[in-house]
Design a protein around this motif. Structure first.
Motif: not given
Length: 151
Positions: A149, A115, A69, A109
């Motif tokens: 991501v 998120k 990330i 994610l």
């Protein structure tokens, strides 16, 4: 030729009319001073936006293929005291956010709701540090300027 002059004149008159209307609206929209005996309402505090530099680049997901990330994070604060507290406790805040980001899964994610939950969890971490360390409640929000991501 007469039509061209009338057309240019019509455009000029339209511009004058629009400017006149705009001036009239702006003069009318100005706040009136408080009446005698009334006090003006205090202005709300100005927000302070503080980026948490440098960007976070964190591996997540455990064993297997390398996943990471990259997040650029900013916090919104309501006072300079809160901004100074965030600056002072930056190592502690960064540590907690790195641990939070590293604990994520692919499932958390991939959706917008996941998120948003990550954003709320990060905000909670920053607020917790500032409240525990300095007793301040000046952290009003946290934003991801960039959230990448890589699976």
């Amino acid at each position: 030729m007469q039509w061209l002059r009338n057309s240019a004149l019509a455009r000029w008159l339209s511009v004058v009319l629009v400017v006149g209307v705009m001036l009239a609206v702006s003069v009318h929209a100005e706040d009136e001073p408080p009446a005698e005996g009334e006090e003006a309402a205090p202005a709300p505090p100005k927000a302070i936006y503080l980026p948490l530099k440098p960007s976070f680049v964190v591996n997540y997901g455990g064993a297997g293929r390398l996943k990471y990330i990259k997040a650029e994070v900013s916090v919104r604060l309501d006072s300079s005291e809160a901004a100074n507290a965030v600056r002072h406790h930056m190592p502690y805040i960064r540590n907690n956010l790195v641990m939070l980001f590293a604990s994520q899964t692919d499932e958390s994610l991939t959706s917008q709701a996941g998120k948003e939950a990550l954003r709320q969890d990060a905000l909670t971490e920053v607020r917790k540090v500032i409240l525990d360390e300095d007793g301040l409640e000046g952290v009003t929000d946290l934003f991801f300027n960039t959230l990448i991501v890589q699976k």
